[in-house]
Structures are given as structure tokens and as C-alpha cells.
Design a protein around this motif. Structure first.
Motif, PDB file in Angstrom:
ATOM      1  N   GLY A 108     -11.048  46.317-114.757  1.00 23.85           N
ATOM      2  CA  GLY A 108     -12.157  46.883-113.999  1.00 23.85           C
ATOM      3  C   GLY A 108     -13.461  46.169-114.266  1.00 23.85           C
ATOM      4  O   GLY A 108     -14.244  45.895-113.338  1.00 23.85           O
ATOM      5  N   VAL A 109     -13.728  45.855-115.534  1.00 27.80           N
ATOM      6  CA  VAL A 109     -14.971  45.158-115.881  1.00 27.80           C
ATOM      7  C   VAL A 109     -14.977  43.743-115.302  1.00 27.80           C
ATOM      8  O   VAL A 109     -15.973  43.303-114.706  1.00 27.80           O
ATOM      9  N   LEU A 110     -13.865  43.026-115.462  1.00 26.13           N
ATOM     10  CA  LEU A 110     -13.811  41.649-114.960  1.00 26.13           C
ATOM     11  C   LEU A 110     -13.980  41.602-113.442  1.00 26.13           C
ATOM     12  O   LEU A 110     -14.794  40.821-112.928  1.00 26.13           O
ATOM     13  N   PHE A 111     -13.227  42.419-112.722  1.00 22.62           N
ATOM     14  CA  PHE A 111     -13.329  42.424-111.271  1.00 22.62           C
ATOM     15  C   PHE A 111     -14.689  42.957-110.822  1.00 22.62           C
ATOM     16  O   PHE A 111     -15.265  42.463-109.848  1.00 22.62           O
ATOM     17  N   GLY A 112     -15.201  43.976-111.497  1.00 27.12           N
ATOM     18  CA  GLY A 112     -16.483  44.542-111.108  1.00 27.12           C
ATOM     19  C   GLY A 112     -17.623  43.554-111.266  1.00 27.12           C
ATOM     20  O   GLY A 112     -18.458  43.399-110.370  1.00 27.12           O
ATOM     21  N   ILE A 113     -17.663  42.864-112.421  1.00 23.82           N
ATOM     22  CA  ILE A 113     -18.707  41.858-112.648  1.00 23.82           C
ATOM     23  C   ILE A 113     -18.553  40.698-111.684  1.00 23.82           C
ATOM     24  O   ILE A 113     -19.536  40.193-111.114  1.00 23.82           O
ATOM     25  N   ALA A 114     -17.302  40.251-111.472  1.00 26.64           N
ATOM     26  CA  ALA A 114     -17.070  39.111-110.586  1.00 26.64           C
ATOM     27  C   ALA A 114     -17.511  39.416-109.158  1.00 26.64           C
ATOM     28  O   ALA A 114     -18.229  38.632-108.529  1.00 26.64           O
ATOM     29  N   LEU A 115     -17.098  40.553-108.638  1.00 28.62           N
ATOM     30  CA  LEU A 115     -17.472  40.902-107.263  1.00 28.62           C
ATOM     31  C   LEU A 115     -18.951  41.265-107.158  1.00 28.62           C
ATOM     32  O   LEU A 115     -19.569  41.065-106.107  1.00 28.62           O
ATOM     33  N   GLY A 116     -19.520  41.789-108.244  1.00 29.81           N
ATOM     34  CA  GLY A 116     -20.945  42.083-108.223  1.00 29.81           C
ATOM     35  C   GLY A 116     -21.798  40.836-108.236  1.00 29.81           C
ATOM     36  O   GLY A 116     -22.926  40.838-107.721  1.00 29.81           O
ATOM     37  N   ARG A 117     -21.273  39.763-108.825  1.00 30.77           N
ATOM     38  CA  ARG A 117     -22.033  38.511-108.904  1.00 30.77           C
ATOM     39  C   ARG A 117     -21.793  37.590-107.708  1.00 30.77           C
ATOM     40  O   ARG A 117     -22.686  36.874-107.294  1.00 30.77           O
ATOM     41  N   VAL A 118     -20.570  37.615-107.169  1.00 31.96           N
ATOM     42  CA  VAL A 118     -20.206  36.703-106.080  1.00 31.96           C
ATOM     43  C   VAL A 118     -20.107  37.515-104.793  1.00 31.96           C
ATOM     44  O   VAL A 118     -19.126  38.231-104.572  1.00 31.96           O
ATOM     45  N   THR A 119     -21.106  37.389-103.944  1.00 32.25           N
ATOM     46  CA  THR A 119     -21.155  38.182-102.719  1.00 32.25           C
ATOM     47  C   THR A 119     -20.008  37.846-101.777  1.00 32.25           C
ATOM     48  O   THR A 119     -19.436  38.743-101.139  1.00 32.25           O
ATOM     49  N   LEU A 120     -19.653  36.567-101.677  1.00 28.36           N
ATOM     50  CA  LEU A 120     -18.558  36.158-100.785  1.00 28.36           C
ATOM     51  C   LEU A 120     -17.252  36.809-101.218  1.00 28.36           C
ATOM     52  O   LEU A 120     -16.484  37.307-100.374  1.00 28.36           O
ATOM     53  N   LEU A 121     -17.004  36.839-102.528  1.00 30.93           N
ATOM     54  CA  LEU A 121     -15.785  37.458-103.033  1.00 30.93           C
ATOM     55  C   LEU A 121     -15.777  38.951-102.742  1.00 30.93           C
ATOM     56  O   LEU A 121     -14.738  39.523-102.383  1.00 30.93           O
ATOM     57  N   ALA A 122     -16.928  39.590-102.863  1.00 28.17           N
ATOM     58  CA  ALA A 122     -17.020  41.021-102.564  1.00 28.17           C
ATOM     59  C   ALA A 122     -16.769  41.295-101.088  1.00 28.17           C
ATOM     60  O   ALA A 122     -16.117  42.280-100.730  1.00 28.17           O
ATOM     61  N   ASP A 123     -17.282  40.433-100.222  1.00 32.30           N
ATOM     62  CA  ASP A 123     -17.072  40.612 -98.786  1.00 32.30           C
ATOM     63  C   ASP A 123     -15.606  40.459 -98.411  1.00 32.30           C
ATOM     64  O   ASP A 123     -15.098  41.156 -97.513  1.00 32.30           O
ATOM     65  N   ILE A 124     -14.890  39.553 -99.091  1.00 35.49           N
ATOM     66  CA  ILE A 124     -13.481  39.316 -98.766  1.00 35.49           C
ATOM     67  C   ILE A 124     -12.596  40.438 -99.300  1.00 35.49           C
ATOM     68  O   ILE A 124     -11.734  40.968 -98.584  1.00 35.49           O
ATOM     69  N   LEU A 125     -12.795  40.809-100.561  1.00 33.99           N
ATOM     70  CA  LEU A 125     -11.901  41.776-101.203  1.00 33.99           C
ATOM     71  C   LEU A 125     -12.347  43.222-101.041  1.00 33.99           C
ATOM     72  O   LEU A 125     -11.565  44.143-101.311  1.00 33.99           O
ATOM     73  N   GLY A 126     -13.600  43.447-100.606  1.00 34.34           N
ATOM     74  CA  GLY A 126     -14.129  44.802-100.495  1.00 34.34           C
ATOM     75  C   GLY A 126     -13.261  45.745 -99.675  1.00 34.34           C
ATOM     76  O   GLY A 126     -12.943  46.856-100.143  1.00 34.34           O
ATOM     77  N   PRO A 127     -12.854  45.376 -98.454  1.00 31.66           N
ATOM     78  CA  PRO A 127     -12.025  46.287 -97.651  1.00 31.66           C
ATOM     79  C   PRO A 127     -10.701  46.641 -98.308  1.00 31.66           C
ATOM     80  O   PRO A 127     -10.236  47.783 -98.226  1.00 31.66           O
ATOM     81  N   TYR A 128     -10.070  45.667 -98.991  1.00 30.83           N
ATOM     82  CA  TYR A 128      -8.796  45.941 -99.647  1.00 30.83           C
ATOM     83  C   TYR A 128      -8.968  46.904-100.819  1.00 30.83           C
ATOM     84  O   TYR A 128      -8.123  47.789-101.036  1.00 30.83           O
TER      85      TYR A 128
END
Length: 287
Positions: A108-128
């Protein structure tokens, strides 16, 4: 000597230690009152439960009574359970919950920090992630039993999916809420993305992450218990299932009491660790 000097507020500085002592004494008194009120409330509830059960106002067969629950716990402690020693059942469940909690927190921490820092990654994985979060995690427990069998792996998997999402969303929000001025200043000083993440983002998000840890360990216990209830060879969840199958209401409540004690001890350890890490934060009594 001028009138301004004579009228200086010397009294306030002289009374400051006295005020601090009074505040500390009032805080201690309040803690004693709160602790006493909690104990009295517990005694009143248990006493009323016992009286109503003995008077047959509520059905003692279905609701049992505190004295029988205590006797059941004593029997398990002194003579063991049908599955073996009580300590072995507690450790089996606690081991599954701890392992699932650690894996879920780290992921949870790794994915949360990664998606919080990388907007493109958050946009891609957010819906899933939203779709996965909408699935009731409890219904996944039977699937994990089918996939991983009756061993601890299926219970650990149930604990992981329950822990992951609250930790992920808190870490994600903590990474997004980092002061932009701090990030900008770090970049001006020549910090790389890696150093910004490790030395600015993660420390800033730590309080958010710790907030989720208090809730997530309870979820880990729930995941392990539900998995054991559905199918297991040991554990407190299996004790609950067996007690229910034999209409032993005292056994069900006794297992719940044991789980509550384990959860409270874990909560105490987490609170102690949080206070050690965040010594700079004022306590409730200081506010």
C-alpha cells in the motif's frame, strides 16, 4: 526608573511554571476520571448482562452470560481447546494477520507513494484500483481458499487485500498533500527525484500512513478470522466456527474476547511507536 519599566508584565512570567503544573495536574486528573468511567461502564454492562441472563429476561442459551464466557476462557487456558493449546491457536491467527498486515502495508505504501508522485501512473491505474476497491473483500476469502487451500496462505491473502486499500489511499493522499514549497526548495538545492521522494515526500506522508496503520491491523485480523471461519485446520476463526456449530454461545463470545485483547495490545504497540516517532507533535492534553 520609567513608568513603562514599572508596569512590565512580570507577573505572567512568574506564574508560568505554576500554570504548567496546574495543567499537568488537571490532565492527570482527567485521565484518572476517564479510566474510572470506562471501567465502571464495562462493569455496568457486564453486570446487567449477567443479571438479565440469570433472570431469563434474555435467553442464556443464545446470549450466554459473562460468567460462562469467563469459564470457557479458563477452560481453554487450563485444558486447551479441541484443536490444541489456546496459545497455539492465537499464534496461528496472529501470525497470519501479521504477515498479511506487513505485506499489505508495504504494498500500500509503495503503490500509494508511486501513484501520488507520478500523475501519469495514477491516471492509468486509477480506474482499475477503484474497481478493485469496489469489490467486497470478504467475498474473496472463499476464492482464496480455493486457490491456496486450507493453509495459512489463503488467510494471509485475505488479510492483504483488506489492509492494502486503506494504507494505499492514505499514502496516496499524503504524497499529494506534500507542501509544494518544500519540493521546490529541494529541487533548487539540486535534489533528484529519488532524494525528493525519500527525504521530503515520505517523511511528510508518514503521519497519513500511521493513521491507516491503526485501522489496518484490525482489518488484517478480520481477514485471517474470516479465512479460518470458511476453512482452516487451526486458529481462532476455526474455534468460532466450531463453537457456532455446537451451539456454544460462550465459546463464540470467548473467542471474540480473545481477539479483542489481541487487537487492543496491537493498538497499544502502534500508539507507542507513533508517539516515539512523532515526539514533536503535541499530545491531546497539551492542546
Amino acid at each position: 526608573m520609567s513608568p513603562e519599566v514599572l508596569s512590565a508584565p512580570v507577573v505572567d512570567t512568574a506564574r508560568t511554571p505554576g500554570r504548567e503544573h496546574s495543567r499537568a495536574r488537571a490532565a492527570r486528573r482527567r485521565k484518572i476520571v476517564v479510566a474510572a468511567a470506562r471501567v465502571l461502564l464495562l462493569v455496568a454492562v457486564l453486570g446487567l448482562w449477567e443479571v438479565l441472563s440469570r433472570a431469563k429476561v434474555i435467553d442464556p442459551f443464545n446470549f450466554s452470560m459473562p460468567s460462562k464466557i469467563w469459564e470457557q476462557i479458563q477452560t481453554w487456558v487450563m485444558h486447551g481447546t479441541a484443536l490444541g493449546p489456546l496459545g497455539e491457536q492465537i499464534w496461528y491467527t496472529l501470525h497470519e494477520a501479521l504477515l498479511g498486515w506487513v505485506i499489505g502495508v508495504v504494498a500500500g505504501v509503495l503503490f500509494g507513494i508511486a501513484l501520488g508522485r507520478v500523475t501519469l501512473l495514477a491516471d492509468i491505474l486509477g480506474p482499475y484500483i477503484k474497481v478493485l476497491n469496489s469489490i467486497p473483500r470478504i467475498v474473496l476469502a472463499p476464492i482464496f481458499v480455493i486457490w491456496f487451500g486450507l493453509g495459512p496462505a489463503s488467510k494471509v491473502a485475505s488479510a492483504v487485500v483488506l489492509v492494502f486499500f486503506p494504507v494505499f489511499f492514505n499514502a496516496f493522499q499524503g504524497a499529494r498533500e506534500v507542501d509544494r514549497n518544500l519540493v521546490a526548495n529541494a529541487r533548487i538545492l539540486g535534489a533528484s527525484d529519488r532524494r525528493v521522494t525519500l527525504q521530503v515526500v515520505i517523511p511528510s506522508a508518514t503521519s497519513w500512513i500511521f493513521t491507516s496503520l491503526h485501522v489496518s491491523f484490525g482489518f488484517a485480523l478480520i481477514g485471517a478470522i474470516v479465512g479460518e471461519y470458511i476453512g482452516a485446520t487451526k486458529g481462532i476463526g476455526l474455534l468460532v466456527a466450531q463453537s457456532q456449530g455446537t451451539f456454544n454461545a460462550a465459546g463464540v463470545y470467548a473467542a471474540m474476547v480473545i481477539l479483542a485483547v489481541v487487537a487492543l495490545l496491537a493498538e497499544g504497540l502502534l500508539t507507542f511507536g507513533e508517539r516515539r516517532i512523532f515526539r514533536w507533535k503535541p499530545s491531546e492534553s497539551d492542546r
